[in-house]
Write a protein that holds these residues in place. Structure first.
Motif, short mmCIF file in Angstrom:
data_model
loop_
_atom_site.label_atom_id
_atom_site.label_comp_id
_atom_site.label_asym_id
_atom_site.label_seq_id
_atom_site.Cartn_x
_atom_site.Cartn_y
_atom_site.Cartn_z
N GLN A 236 38.34 38.70 45.48
CA GLN A 236 38.67 38.62 44.07
C GLN A 236 40.16 38.35 44.05
O GLN A 236 40.77 39.23 44.42
CB GLN A 236 37.97 39.79 43.30
CG GLN A 236 38.16 39.50 41.92
CD GLN A 236 37.71 40.91 41.39
OE1 GLN A 236 36.40 41.20 41.27
NE2 GLN A 236 38.17 41.32 40.22
N ILE A 237 40.56 37.33 43.28
CA ILE A 237 41.96 37.01 43.11
C ILE A 237 42.33 37.15 41.74
O ILE A 237 41.67 36.25 41.16
CB ILE A 237 42.35 35.87 44.00
CG1 ILE A 237 42.05 35.99 45.58
CG2 ILE A 237 43.95 35.43 43.82
CD1 ILE A 237 41.23 34.81 45.81
N GLU A 238 43.15 37.71 41.29
CA GLU A 238 43.78 37.47 39.81
C GLU A 238 44.83 36.53 39.89
O GLU A 238 46.07 36.87 40.54
CB GLU A 238 44.21 38.91 39.29
CG GLU A 238 42.97 39.87 39.24
CD GLU A 238 43.41 41.22 39.24
OE1 GLU A 238 44.49 41.74 38.68
OE2 GLU A 238 42.73 42.03 39.61
N ASP A 239 44.80 35.40 39.35
CA ASP A 239 45.71 34.20 39.39
C ASP A 239 46.82 34.44 38.49
O ASP A 239 47.02 35.52 37.62
CB ASP A 239 45.20 32.83 39.34
CG ASP A 239 44.78 32.34 38.14
OD1 ASP A 239 44.91 33.18 37.17
OD2 ASP A 239 44.22 31.42 37.90
N GLY A 240 47.72 33.55 38.42
CA GLY A 240 48.97 33.77 37.41
C GLY A 240 48.65 33.68 35.89
O GLY A 240 49.48 33.67 35.26
N ARG A 241 47.33 33.14 35.46
CA ARG A 241 46.86 32.90 34.23
C ARG A 241 45.96 34.01 33.76
O ARG A 241 45.35 33.94 32.88
CB ARG A 241 46.23 31.64 33.81
CG ARG A 241 47.31 30.46 34.38
CD ARG A 241 46.40 29.43 34.26
NE ARG A 241 45.63 29.16 35.36
CZ ARG A 241 44.72 28.29 35.54
NH1 ARG A 241 44.52 27.34 34.61
NH2 ARG A 241 43.86 28.15 36.48
N ASP A 242 45.94 35.25 34.50
CA ASP A 242 45.06 36.29 34.05
C ASP A 242 43.50 35.95 34.30
O ASP A 242 42.72 36.32 33.54
CB ASP A 242 45.36 36.91 32.73
CG ASP A 242 46.64 37.61 32.76
OD1 ASP A 242 47.00 38.20 33.89
OD2 ASP A 242 47.43 37.67 31.73
N VAL A 243 43.30 35.01 35.10
CA VAL A 243 41.80 34.45 35.51
C VAL A 243 41.62 35.37 36.78
O VAL A 243 42.29 35.05 37.61
CB VAL A 243 41.96 32.92 35.43
CG1 VAL A 243 40.63 32.34 35.79
CG2 VAL A 243 42.18 32.16 34.00
N ASN B 254 45.86 42.10 46.24
CA ASN B 254 45.94 40.75 45.65
C ASN B 254 47.19 40.45 45.83
O ASN B 254 48.13 40.88 44.99
CB ASN B 254 45.58 41.05 44.05
CG ASN B 254 45.60 39.56 43.33
OD1 ASN B 254 45.27 38.78 44.06
ND2 ASN B 254 45.70 39.69 42.43
N TYR B 255 47.63 39.57 47.00
CA TYR B 255 48.79 39.14 47.25
C TYR B 255 49.09 37.68 46.67
O TYR B 255 48.55 36.81 47.32
CB TYR B 255 49.16 39.43 48.79
CG TYR B 255 50.43 39.31 49.00
CD1 TYR B 255 50.92 40.47 49.47
CD2 TYR B 255 51.31 38.15 49.23
CE1 TYR B 255 52.40 40.47 49.87
CE2 TYR B 255 52.50 38.21 49.63
CZ TYR B 255 53.05 39.33 50.02
OH TYR B 255 54.39 39.48 50.23
N MET B 256 49.72 37.61 45.69
CA MET B 256 49.94 36.19 45.08
C MET B 256 51.60 35.97 45.14
O MET B 256 52.11 36.89 44.22
CB MET B 256 49.46 36.25 43.69
CG MET B 256 49.58 35.25 42.66
SD MET B 256 48.43 33.71 43.34
CE MET B 256 46.65 34.63 43.07
N VAL B 257 51.78 34.92 45.36
CA VAL B 257 53.08 34.50 45.40
C VAL B 257 53.21 33.12 44.21
O VAL B 257 52.29 32.51 44.09
CB VAL B 257 53.72 33.76 46.55
CG1 VAL B 257 55.31 33.09 46.65
CG2 VAL B 257 53.47 34.85 47.67
N LYS B 258 54.20 33.40 43.48
CA LYS B 258 54.22 32.12 42.40
C LYS B 258 55.54 31.51 42.47
O LYS B 258 56.54 32.05 42.76
CB LYS B 258 54.25 32.92 40.81
CG LYS B 258 53.06 33.77 40.52
CD LYS B 258 53.28 34.36 39.41
CE LYS B 258 51.87 35.27 39.03
NZ LYS B 258 52.15 35.94 37.74
N GLY B 259 55.35 30.25 42.40
CA GLY B 259 56.28 29.32 42.29
C GLY B 259 56.00 27.95 41.87
O GLY B 259 55.06 27.56 41.20
N ILE B 260 56.55 26.90 42.67
CA ILE B 260 56.38 25.49 42.63
C ILE B 260 55.82 24.98 43.76
O ILE B 260 56.23 25.31 44.92
CB ILE B 260 57.51 24.78 41.97
CG1 ILE B 260 58.05 25.31 40.89
CG2 ILE B 260 57.18 23.17 41.80
CD1 ILE B 260 57.22 25.15 39.58
N CYS B 261 54.69 24.23 43.81
CA CYS B 261 53.86 23.85 44.98
C CYS B 261 54.64 22.45 45.60
O CYS B 261 55.30 21.97 44.80
CB CYS B 261 52.22 23.35 44.70
SG CYS B 261 52.09 22.25 43.72
#
Length: 143
Positions: A67-74, A126-133
């Protein structure tokens, strides 16, 4: 994955095999990226969203989905390819592109081990990196 492989995966995770569980696991296995319940429901129109939710919660409890919580709270789900019913041995980093809003798996990058202070007990990561693909970077920033 074919149905025999999915049945084996369900049994490996101590999950009773049913038609809906096979269908949900098969659909998850065919997804390129982690998916939301809404997106899964759109693909599985024969199964109501509450059944999908209950199945995903069972899969999560038995370590069959991450279960992953993405950058949009989804909240998004992906099939876990762990070989154990009580341990996730395939945890990996996820990347959220702030431009195209896509969440992708970085399977080759494992989640780093974190040593918690005494008295703390980890239940999930929940290890999420945010940036530009790379696709957005090429398209919008390097013209």
């Amino acid at each position: 994955m074919n149905d025999k492989q999915i049945e084996l995966l369900l049994r490996t995770h101590d999950i009773r095999v049913t038609a809906n569980r096979i269908l949900i696991a098969r659909t998850l296995s065919g997804m390129d990226n982690p998916t939301s319940i809404k997106e899964l429901g759109a693909k599985l129109q024969t199964i109501d969203k509450s059944s999908i939710f209950r199945t995903l919660m069972l899969f999560k409890q038995q370590h069959l989905v991450h279960q992953i919580e993405d950058g949009r709270d989804v909240v998004r789900y992906e099939l876990c390819m762990s070989h154990h019913e009580n341990e996730d041995d395939d945890m990996h980093v996820h990347f959220f592109c702030e431009h195209c809003q896509q969440t992708v798996c970085l399977h080759e990058i494992p989640v780093p081990q974190v040593e918690l202070p005494e008295g703390y007990a980890q239940s999930s990561v929940n290890y999420m990196v945010k940036g530009i693909c790379p696709r957005c970077s090429k398209r919008y920033y390097h013209r």
